[in-house]
Design a protein around this motif. Structure first.
Motif, PDB file in Angstrom:
ATOM      1  N   ALA A  89      43.694  55.134  59.629  1.00 19.91           N
ATOM      2  CA  ALA A  89      45.002  54.926  60.261  1.00 19.91           C
ATOM      3  C   ALA A  89      45.481  56.215  60.914  1.00 19.91           C
ATOM      4  O   ALA A  89      46.006  56.210  62.030  1.00 19.91           O
ATOM      5  N   CYS A  90      45.285  57.327  60.227  1.00 18.78           N
ATOM      6  CA  CYS A  90      45.664  58.629  60.778  1.00 18.78           C
ATOM      7  C   CYS A  90      44.874  58.913  62.050  1.00 18.78           C
ATOM      8  O   CYS A  90      45.433  59.345  63.068  1.00 18.78           O
ATOM      9  N   ALA A  91      43.550  58.663  62.012  1.00 17.08           N
ATOM     10  CA  ALA A  91      42.711  58.918  63.183  1.00 17.08           C
ATOM     11  C   ALA A  91      43.111  58.040  64.361  1.00 17.08           C
ATOM     12  O   ALA A  91      43.145  58.500  65.517  1.00 17.08           O
ATOM     13  N   ALA A 194      45.919  45.769  57.070  1.00 17.26           N
ATOM     14  CA  ALA A 194      45.787  47.050  56.382  1.00 17.26           C
ATOM     15  C   ALA A 194      46.687  48.061  57.085  1.00 17.26           C
ATOM     16  O   ALA A 194      47.249  47.788  58.158  1.00 17.26           O
ATOM     17  N   GLY A 195      46.825  49.244  56.501  1.00 16.24           N
ATOM     18  CA  GLY A 195      47.631  50.283  57.135  1.00 16.24           C
ATOM     19  C   GLY A 195      47.123  50.617  58.523  1.00 16.24           C
ATOM     20  O   GLY A 195      47.897  50.837  59.459  1.00 16.24           O
ATOM     21  N   VAL A 196      45.785  50.631  58.690  1.00 16.11           N
ATOM     22  CA  VAL A 196      45.204  50.942  59.997  1.00 16.11           C
ATOM     23  C   VAL A 196      45.540  49.855  61.009  1.00 16.11           C
ATOM     24  O   VAL A 196      45.723  50.135  62.203  1.00 16.11           O
ATOM     25  N   GLY A 197      45.658  48.609  60.566  1.00 18.43           N
ATOM     26  CA  GLY A 197      46.052  47.526  61.463  1.00 18.43           C
ATOM     27  C   GLY A 197      47.486  47.684  61.940  1.00 18.43           C
ATOM     28  O   GLY A 197      47.802  47.429  63.117  1.00 18.43           O
ATOM     29  N   GLU A 221      45.434  55.109  81.889  1.00 21.78           N
ATOM     30  CA  GLU A 221      45.942  54.315  80.761  1.00 21.78           C
ATOM     31  C   GLU A 221      44.837  54.190  79.716  1.00 21.78           C
ATOM     32  O   GLU A 221      43.713  53.798  80.036  1.00 21.78           O
ATOM     33  N   PRO A 222      45.135  54.566  78.476  1.00 23.86           N
ATOM     34  CA  PRO A 222      44.075  54.577  77.454  1.00 23.86           C
ATOM     35  C   PRO A 222      43.581  53.178  77.099  1.00 23.86           C
ATOM     36  O   PRO A 222      44.359  52.227  77.052  1.00 23.86           O
ATOM     37  N   LYS A 223      42.279  53.080  76.856  1.00 24.08           N
ATOM     38  CA  LYS A 223      41.671  51.822  76.420  1.00 24.08           C
ATOM     39  C   LYS A 223      41.606  51.865  74.888  1.00 24.08           C
ATOM     40  O   LYS A 223      40.721  52.513  74.315  1.00 24.08           O
ATOM     41  N   LEU A 224      42.552  51.205  74.256  1.00 22.44           N
ATOM     42  CA  LEU A 224      42.675  51.308  72.798  1.00 22.44           C
ATOM     43  C   LEU A 224      41.616  50.505  72.050  1.00 22.44           C
ATOM     44  O   LEU A 224      41.427  50.700  70.853  1.00 22.44           O
ATOM     45  N   ASP A 225      40.890  49.615  72.777  1.00 26.15           N
ATOM     46  CA  ASP A 225      39.827  48.889  72.075  1.00 26.15           C
ATOM     47  C   ASP A 225      38.701  49.836  71.652  1.00 26.15           C
ATOM     48  O   ASP A 225      37.873  49.498  70.807  1.00 26.15           O
ATOM     49  N   GLY A 226      38.686  51.046  72.219  1.00 27.27           N
ATOM     50  CA  GLY A 226      37.722  52.054  71.796  1.00 27.27           C
ATOM     51  C   GLY A 226      37.964  52.572  70.386  1.00 27.27           C
ATOM     52  O   GLY A 226      37.144  53.318  69.851  1.00 27.27           O
ATOM     53  N   LEU A 227      39.085  52.175  69.790  1.00 25.97           N
ATOM     54  CA  LEU A 227      39.394  52.564  68.401  1.00 25.97           C
ATOM     55  C   LEU A 227      39.047  51.455  67.410  1.00 25.97           C
ATOM     56  O   LEU A 227      39.342  51.570  66.223  1.00 25.97           O
ATOM     57  N   ALA A 228      38.403  50.391  67.902  1.00 16.22           N
ATOM     58  CA  ALA A 228      38.131  49.223  67.052  1.00 16.22           C
ATOM     59  C   ALA A 228      37.241  49.569  65.859  1.00 16.22           C
ATOM     60  O   ALA A 228      37.367  48.955  64.792  1.00 16.22           O
ATOM     61  N   ASP A 229      36.338  50.556  66.036  1.00 15.48           N
ATOM     62  CA  ASP A 229      35.482  50.916  64.904  1.00 15.48           C
ATOM     63  C   ASP A 229      36.303  51.469  63.742  1.00 15.48           C
ATOM     64  O   ASP A 229      36.049  51.171  62.577  1.00 15.48           O
ATOM     65  N   LEU A 230      37.317  52.268  64.059  1.00 16.56           N
ATOM     66  CA  LEU A 230      38.191  52.828  63.017  1.00 16.56           C
ATOM     67  C   LEU A 230      39.012  51.734  62.345  1.00 16.56           C
ATOM     68  O   LEU A 230      39.183  51.727  61.122  1.00 16.56           O
ATOM     69  N   VAL A 231      39.528  50.809  63.165  1.00 23.12           N
ATOM     70  CA  VAL A 231      40.341  49.714  62.617  1.00 23.12           C
ATOM     71  C   VAL A 231      39.494  48.842  61.685  1.00 23.12           C
ATOM     72  O   VAL A 231      39.923  48.451  60.598  1.00 23.12           O
ATOM     73  N   ALA A 232      38.260  48.566  62.097  1.00 20.47           N
ATOM     74  CA  ALA A 232      37.366  47.748  61.267  1.00 20.47           C
ATOM     75  C   ALA A 232      37.064  48.439  59.945  1.00 20.47           C
ATOM     76  O   ALA A 232      37.125  47.821  58.875  1.00 20.47           O
ATOM     77  N   LEU A 309      36.645  62.039  61.490  1.00 23.74           N
ATOM     78  CA  LEU A 309      36.944  60.887  62.349  1.00 23.74           C
ATOM     79  C   LEU A 309      37.617  61.289  63.658  1.00 23.74           C
ATOM     80  O   LEU A 309      37.683  60.487  64.586  1.00 23.74           O
ATOM     81  N   LEU A 310      38.125  62.526  63.724  1.00 22.02           N
ATOM     82  CA  LEU A 310      38.856  62.954  64.920  1.00 22.02           C
ATOM     83  C   LEU A 310      37.993  63.734  65.913  1.00 22.02           C
ATOM     84  O   LEU A 310      38.296  63.758  67.109  1.00 22.02           O
ATOM     85  N   THR A 311      36.940  64.378  65.435  1.00 20.11           N
ATOM     86  CA  THR A 311      36.160  65.203  66.356  1.00 20.11           C
ATOM     87  C   THR A 311      35.294  64.353  67.285  1.00 20.11           C
ATOM     88  O   THR A 311      34.808  63.291  66.896  1.00 20.11           O
TER      89      THR A 311
END
Length: 567
Positions: A89-91, A194-197, A221-232, A309-311
């Motif tokens: 969630a933080c990432a 979850a918190g990440v959701g 404009e950022p493509k937020l679907d690129g964060l789907a691995d973290l959300v999963a 997860l951030l690098t």
């Protein structure tokens, strides 16, 4: 040891017939109907099927506040929880906010020094360590219970936006906005985020708000679907119920991983776990990737996991992932020693309890007692609390329960009957934590043992294995195994498990502890393995088993994973 009750899942025949009519194969229709799926729509995992962000109470208001903060250059600080859900969630929050132009950093409390959530002690740490002082704190995967912490932040000129998914208490914190599907005033259809959701939805709402303000006229404009691995990853690791909305998150995240499109840190974690992301499954996230991140929060500093997860630098990610892997090995070693010590205590004739397990050892590690409690609960199928030393003569316990006993309610009952016995407690039906005085341990364990009986109305508990019945031999194939493996199964949506009578053709032990089998049914012969089972089976036996694809040298074959046997 527990005696198992084996039963077949009930299949809603109306749901099953409708799914078949909609083009679903008979096997999948049966499996889905037994899990409450009534329409093919609920099996779709495209983004367009996702519940709309604006259904979350205060998410649009929270997005406006964050958009204002970005436009005025305010300093944001994300305060994370110290588990895998909190780390992911933080990432998600840091990555998305930076993509949208925010000045944002993060901190994660040390569970052994400042306790859980945004406590006043965390505010003291922020004031000492974060320079310049943040304007707005954003909690992820915590904050709904942080009444005192939010008050302390405000007293020092910092506002707070809470994003959380835990159940609220009687009093809510005085935050600028509270985004939580489980707060009383929220009608969001899925209470299982979850918190990440929750933070992912908040970032989607923020992007929509900034888009409406023309913020992306001169910037991409950022493509937020690129964060789907973290959300999963966070969704699976937090063992929230995989309802249709959460299955979309997990399916989309796994698709990214299988396509090689993932954060450098997640790729590095797959590498150190010796696991191929091209065949990534929810099981891998829950049992291989998630525990390596959690190990940092249990034994060391969760900021290691968050930095991983951030690098975007794979070499740095790999270095951090290897450090996480080492912590995970340490965690396993500590856990094994603690579990062995627990078994010695439980085998002693002096052990007093009948209906529950409460166990304390002065040498145990606070960060690992929850796993030990979980292991003992699984072995004996009783509500279990494991305690380690805390501060000032206190001991801290972590508990796991069985479905018959609501653990938090049992602790609440003890607290009401013995008002000064528990210093503090919290949690939910299946897991909880508490602090008591070491001197009160004997009094507490008898009070808890009685509460378990009174809450459940039972003196004995038996685990239930629910199966999907017999498997039609037509579906006993590698193709079926691959298809099932590629789907999302997990909490509240369990993986298919079948039961059939087999003739044992051959059996031998691997590494003195795993039973390798060849079994036959309807003149078809199958490979099977029963991990951590070293006793031979009779010539004919009913097996409870899962289908598993076995990848080797570019080929895939079917293997049964045996879970239980009846003979």
């Amino acid at each position: 040891m527990a005696n198992y009750i084996i039963k077949d899942r009930e299949v809603n025949t109306e749901f099953e017939a409708k799914l078949i009519q909609q083009g679903i194969t008979p096997l999948m229709a049966r499996l889905w109907a037994a899990r409450g799926v009534s329409d093919i729509e609920q099996t779709q995992t495209q983004w367009k099927q996702m519940l709309a962000p604006n259904l979350l109470t205060q998410v649009e208001y929270g997005a406006q506040l964050l958009a204002d903060a970005i436009e005025t250059g305010k300093r944001l600080l994300i305060v994370a929880d110290y588990d895998c859900d909190g780390a992911t969630a933080c990432a998600v929050g840091v990555r998305a906010l930076r993509m949208m132009g925010a000045q944002v950093d993060f901190m994660v409390p040390n569970r052994f020094e400042t306790g859980y959530g945004l406590s006043p002690a965390v505010i003291d740490v922020i004031l000492r360590q974060v320079e310049p002082k943040p304007d707005i704190l954003i909690t992820v995967d915590n904050g709904i219970a942080s009444v005192d912490g939010v008050a302390a932040a405000k007293a020092h000129g910092m506002e707070v936006i809470v994003t959380d998914h835990h159940l609220p208490g009687d009093e809510l914190p005085d935050a600028l906005a509270i985004i939580n599907p489980n707060q009383v005033a929220c009608d969001f259809p899925s209470k299982n985020l979850a918190g990440v959701g929750v933070i992912f939805y908040t970032m989607l709402a923020l992007r929509a708000e900034l888009r409406a303000r023309g913020h992306f006229t001169n910037r991409p404009e950022p493509k937020l679907d690129g964060l789907a691995d973290l959300v999963a990853l966070g969704t699976v690791a937090d063992v929230v119920k995989l309802d249709s909305n959460n299955r979309i998150f997990v399916s989309q995240g796994l698709a990214k991983m299988r396509a090689g499109q993932m954060q450098a840190g997640i790729q590095a974690l797959f590498t150190v776990a010796s696991t191929d992301p091209r065949q990534a499954s929810a099981m891998d996230l829950g049992f291989k990737i998630g525990p390596r991140i959690n190990a940092a929060g249990r034994l060391a500093d969760m900021s290691i996991g968050i930095r991983c997860l951030l690098t975007d630098d794979f070499a740095e990610a790999l270095e951090l992932a290897q450090e996480l892997d080492q912590w995970n090995h340490s965690r396993r070693s500590i856990e094994q020693n603690m579990s062995e010590q627990a078994m010695v205590t439980l085998d002693s004739e002096d052990f007093p309890l009948k209906h529950s397990i409460c166990i304390f050892n002065a040498d145990w590690h606070q960060g690992v007692v929850g796993i030990v409690a979980s292991r003992l609960k699984e072995k004996f199928w009783k509500p279990t609390l494991a305690f380690a030393p805390g501060d000032n003569g206190e001991i801290r316990g972590s508990g796991r329960s069985v479905p018959d006993v609501h653990l938090r309610d049992a602790l609440d009952l003890v607290s009401k009957r013995h008002p000064h016995l528990i210093a503090k407690f919290g949690g939910h039906a299946m897991a909880a934590g508490l602090t008591i005085a070491e001197a009160d341990f004997e009094t507490f364990i008898h009070a808890f043992d009685q509460a378990v009986v009174d809450i459940s109305g039972k003196t004995e508990f038996a685990p239930i294995i629910e199966t999907d019945g017999s498997l039609n031999p037509l579906y006993a194939s590698a193709d079926t195994a691959v298809a099932l493996n590629n789907m999302v199964w997990g909490a509240g949506f369990p993986a298919p498990i079948f039961r059939d009578v087999f003739e044992i053709r051959s059996q031998r032990l691997l590494k003195d502890k795993h039973l390798k089998l060849q079994v036959a049914r309807h003149n078809m012969v199958f490979d099977a393995i029963w991990f951590n089972h070293n006793e031979a089976l009779p010539p004919s036996v009913e097996l409870i088993y899962e289908l598993s694809p076995n990848y080797w040298n570019g080929n895939v074959t079917l293997q049964f994973m045996v879970r239980h046997a009846i003979y």
